[in-house]
Every structure is written in structure tokens, then in C-alpha cells.
Write a protein that holds these residues in place. Structure first.
Motif, mmCIF file in Angstrom:
data_model
loop_
_atom_site.group_PDB
_atom_site.id
_atom_site.type_symbol
_atom_site.label_atom_id
_atom_site.label_comp_id
_atom_site.label_asym_id
_atom_site.label_seq_id
_atom_site.Cartn_x
_atom_site.Cartn_y
_atom_site.Cartn_z
ATOM 1 N N HIS A 279 10.048 28.559 -24.686
ATOM 2 C CA HIS A 279 8.808 29.103 -25.257
ATOM 3 C C HIS A 279 9.119 30.477 -25.846
ATOM 4 C CE1 HIS A 279 6.178 26.027 -23.568
ATOM 5 N NE2 HIS A 279 6.883 26.127 -22.463
ATOM 6 N N ALA A 283 4.432 32.707 -28.165
ATOM 7 C CA ALA A 283 3.738 31.610 -27.458
ATOM 8 C C ALA A 283 3.249 32.097 -26.090
ATOM 9 C CB ALA A 283 4.667 30.419 -27.297
ATOM 10 N N ILE A 330 2.862 26.702 -18.973
ATOM 11 C CA ILE A 330 2.759 28.147 -19.246
ATOM 12 C C ILE A 330 1.322 28.653 -19.075
ATOM 13 C CG2 ILE A 330 4.843 28.343 -20.667
ATOM 14 C CD1 ILE A 330 3.025 28.444 -23.148
#
Ligand code: NAD
Ligand code: WQD
Length: 351
Positions: A279, A283, A330
Motif C-alpha cells: 500500500h 493510500a 488497512i
């Protein structure tokens, strides 16, 4: 021949008052293990151990001991009747290790040697070790597999690799030693209760605690360290792993170790603990903005010296051998961090 553990193991957790250690303690207690912690509190507070006991409703035996104090470590191993060790204690800041390499070699390498000598003297032969993806260095290929060449680029990374080599040599020297080396990628996030989390001293170096402090108003803005990398949006890409998934990985590794350990053999197994997904910084900022429900002030600065553009794990070995894989994404990493940061804006130092 393999044997199943016949009773709940009694574990020594070094560094158990720290960020990853406290989450690992909670997981191990919830799995039914007895947990004994050694920590010198050089980068943590005993309040985290209190929080672990409160969250799990189970007692922890805590010893404020430095790993380099071998007689004391030996006494703990003997008196607490330890079955196996989960070794997380150490210094971990890459930049600081370049300024104070001797302190890092002393704490990490000598500290581990003393621990292993204490284990040798007391007959404890099983250990899970906190290593790091930083041992791989500049990627020759991605994702990193455990077979990727190692070439750490900082004294901190060197200490991790040297400890790995010590464990490997020890497992080759005599039967009975069983080691599981866990190479963590980027651990982030906090306990779902909101009462355990990362509590950095001073200005955070790492992305997630810095973002959390921006969100709570303690820092003005996040500086993105470079947006001109050859990545999807120009910012650095990492494999973030929720600290509670990481904690589960320790329990999976311990079970594997205890199942397969026999006195007439020895082993040193290496496992990447990552999600297998990269990521970008942008992001992660987006995920944190979703978690806290507001835009976060961000500015773009130059690249940070020593940063790699991108890396992530091939985590298939851990899945196959340990039946472990991360389950938290996430958004969960950011929402748990935000919950912890809001509930404890000053970390464990509540006042
Ligand atoms: P942390 O600083 O929160 O925890 C480490 C703990 O070890 C602290 O509580 C500290 O007081 C204790 N300690 C340090 N030296 C000691 C000594 N000589 N004797 C006794 N206790 C000592 O760090 P963390 O993020 O929880 O990291 C735990 C382990 O995981 C470390 O070995 C670190 O190198 C490794 N690791 C961390 C990351 C990360 O990004 N956090 C990534 C890869 C590997
Ligand atoms: C992640 C990304 C930064 C802060 C470090 C250690 C490593 C391991 C884990 C122990 C990068 C960017 C960061 C900021 C940013 N620790 N960033 N602004 O450097 O991947 O790994 O922690 O073993 O050894 O080196 O983690 O969180 O510092 O950075 O833009 O204020 O976020 O450039 O792309 P890193 P990090």
C-alpha cells in the motif's frame, strides 16, 4: 515424530511491555498460555502490562530485568519454570542505530547472546524471534521470499541478521534447539479494545503513529517523504500488517515449534509475516481519513535518506506451514489506531 503440546505452555516474553509485545501477550493469554514478561522498560511503561491484564482478565508475571543481566534472566527462567521463549526485546530505530551502533549491537546482539546462554544453562530450548524485513535490503526481486538474499543497510538491520545467524549456528551445533524466526513487515494498528497501542517517545519516525498524531491535533501536518518514486502514485509502498494479526502469527509459530520439537533434532525456520499486499503512503493517508472522518493536512517533502521505493512479502510459507494469514485490512489498521489515539492521546502516560 511430532508431539502435541500436552498442557498450556508457560512462556517467557521478552520486550512484553512494548508495542508488539503487549499485543502478543494479550493473544497468548487469550489462547490459554501462562505469560511471564521480562522488560527493562527502556522504551515502554509497566502500564501496558496492567492494560493487558485488564483486557484479558488474566494475570501476568512481570520482571523489570535487562536481558544482558544473565544471572537474573536465568533466575526467571528457572523460578518461573519456562517452557519456551518469545524474544522481542531490543532497540528498533533505524536512524538511531546509525548514530549509536554500539548501543544497538550491545542491546540486541549481546542481549540475545545472554538470553541464549541463560536458556542453555536452564534447559529451555525453544525460541521465537522478532526479526524484520529490513534484513533483505535492496530488493533483487519482489515480493521478498525467505530465500531472498540478505543485505541489511543499517546497524539495526545488521543486528537482526547477526542474531538470525547465531540462531542458525546454534541449531546446527547440537540437537534440541528449535527456533522460529519471524521477519515482520510493517506492523501497525492497535488492540480492538482501544486500550493497547503504539506509544512512541518523542516525534514519531514511522508513518502510522505520525498520522495518528496529526489526526488528533498534536502535529501540524504529515510530510510525505517523496512522491516521485516509480510506484502507482509516486509515494513509497509497504506491506502493512495489523499488530493483532502479527500477534496471532507468534501463537501460530509457537504451536508449530512445540508440535515439531523433539530432543533428538534441531531446527531454525524462517517466516515472513506480512500480508503480501503493498500500500502506498497516499493510500494509507486515505484510509486514515476514512477512519477519523476528516481530511488530514499533508505536505510533500523530499525523499527520506535510506528509504526503499517499495517492498512487500511473499507470505505463502507462513500460510502453508503455520496456517497463518492476516485477516485485518488497512481500514481496520487505521480505525483501531484512531480508537487508541483518541482514548489515550498521551499514550500510557495518561496525565
Ligand atoms: P518496542 O520498543 O515497543 O518494544 C521493545 C521492548 O523491548 C520495549 O518494551 C523495551 O523497553 C524492551 N527492551 C529493549 N531493550 C531491552 C533489554 N536490553 N532488556 C529488556 N528489555 C528491553 O518495539 P516493538 O515495535 O514492539 O518491537 C518489538 C520487536 O520487534 C523488536 O525486536 C523490533 O526490532 C522488532 N520489529 C519491530 C518492527 C516495528 O516496526 N515495530 C518491525 C520489525 C521488527
Ligand atoms: C513507511 C512509509 C516512508 C513517515 C521502518 C523500519 C523497518 C521496520 C519498520 C523494524 C515509507 C513513509 C513515513 C512520514 C512518510 N522496523 N513516511 N512520512 O521505513 O518502511 O520501516 O519500520 O524492523 O526496519 O525501517 O516504515 O513507517 O517509517 O515508513 O511519508 O512521516 O511511509 O517514506 O514510504 P519503514 P515507516
Amino acid at each position: 515424530m511430532t508431539t502435541a503440546p500436552s498442557k498450556a505452555p508457560r512462556l517467557l516474553l521478552t520486550g512484553g511491555a512494548g508495542y508488539i509485545g503487549s499485543h502478543t501477550a494479550a493473544t497468548l493469554l487469550e489462547a490459554g498460555c501462562d505469560v511471564v514478561i521480562i522488560d527493562n522498560l527502556s522504551n515502554s511503561s509497566a502500564s501496558s502490562v496492567d492494560a493487558v491484564q485488564k483486557i484479558t482478565g488474566r494475570p501476568v508475571s512481570f520482571h523489570q530485568v535487562d536481558l544482558r543481566d544473565q544471572p537474573k534472566v536465568e533466575a526467571v527462567l528457572r523460578e518461573e519454570r519456562i517452557d519456551a521463549v518469545v524474544h522481542l526485546a531490543g532497540l528498533k530505530a533505524v536512524g538511531e542505530s546509525c548514530e549509536k551502533p554500539l548501543a544497538y549491537y550491545d542491546c540486541n546482539v549481546i542481549g540475545t547472546l545472554r538470553l541464549l546462554q541463560a536458556m542453555q544453562a536452564t534447559g529451555v530450548r525453544q525460541l521465537v524471534f522478532s526479526s524484520s524485513a529490513t534484513v533483505y535490503g535492496d530488493p533483487q526481486f519482489l515480493p521478498y521470499t525467505e530465500a531472498h538474499p540478505t543485505a541489511p543497510t543499517s546497524p539495526y538491520g545488521q543486528t537482526k541478521r547477526q542474531i538470525e545467524l547465531i540462531l542458525q549456528d546454534l541449531s546446527n551445533s547440537a540437537a534440541g534447539w528449535h527456533f522460529s524466526v519471524l521477519r515482520y513487515f510493517n506492523p501497525v494498528g492497535a488492540h480492538e479494545s482501544g486500550d493497547l497501542g503504539e506509544d512512541p517517545r518523542g516525534i514519531p519516525n514511522n508513518l502510522m503513529p505520525y498520522l495518528a498524531q496529526v489526526a488528533v491535533g498534536k502535529r501540524a501536518a504529515l510530510t510525505i517523504h517523496g512522491d516521485d518514486y516509480d510506484t502507482e502514485d509516486g509515494t513509497g509502498v509497504r506491506d502493512y500488517i495489523h499488530v493483532s494479526d502479527l500477534a496471532d502469527g507468534h501463537w501460530a509459530a509457537l504451536q508449530h515449534l512445540m508440535r515439531s520439537a523433539t530432543p533428538d533434532a534441531s531446527a531454525c525456520h524462517f517466516f515472513n509475516l506480512g500480508s503480501g499486499i503493498g500500500h502506498s503512503v497516499k493510500a494509507m493517508v486515505g484510509a486514515f481519513e476514512r477512519a477519523c472522518g476528516k481530511p488530514l493536512p499533508v505536505q510533500v517533502g523530499p525523499r527520506r535518506a535510506g528509504d526503499l521505493p517499495a517492498f512487500w512479502a511473499d507470505a505463502s510459507r507462513a500460510l502453508e506451514a503455520l496456517q497463518w494469514q492476516p485477516t485485518r485490512d488497512i481500514d481496520s489498521m487505521c480505525s483501531s489506531t484512531w480508537r487508541w489515539q483518541q482514548a489515550h492521546p498521551n499514550g500510557f502516560n495518561e496525565q
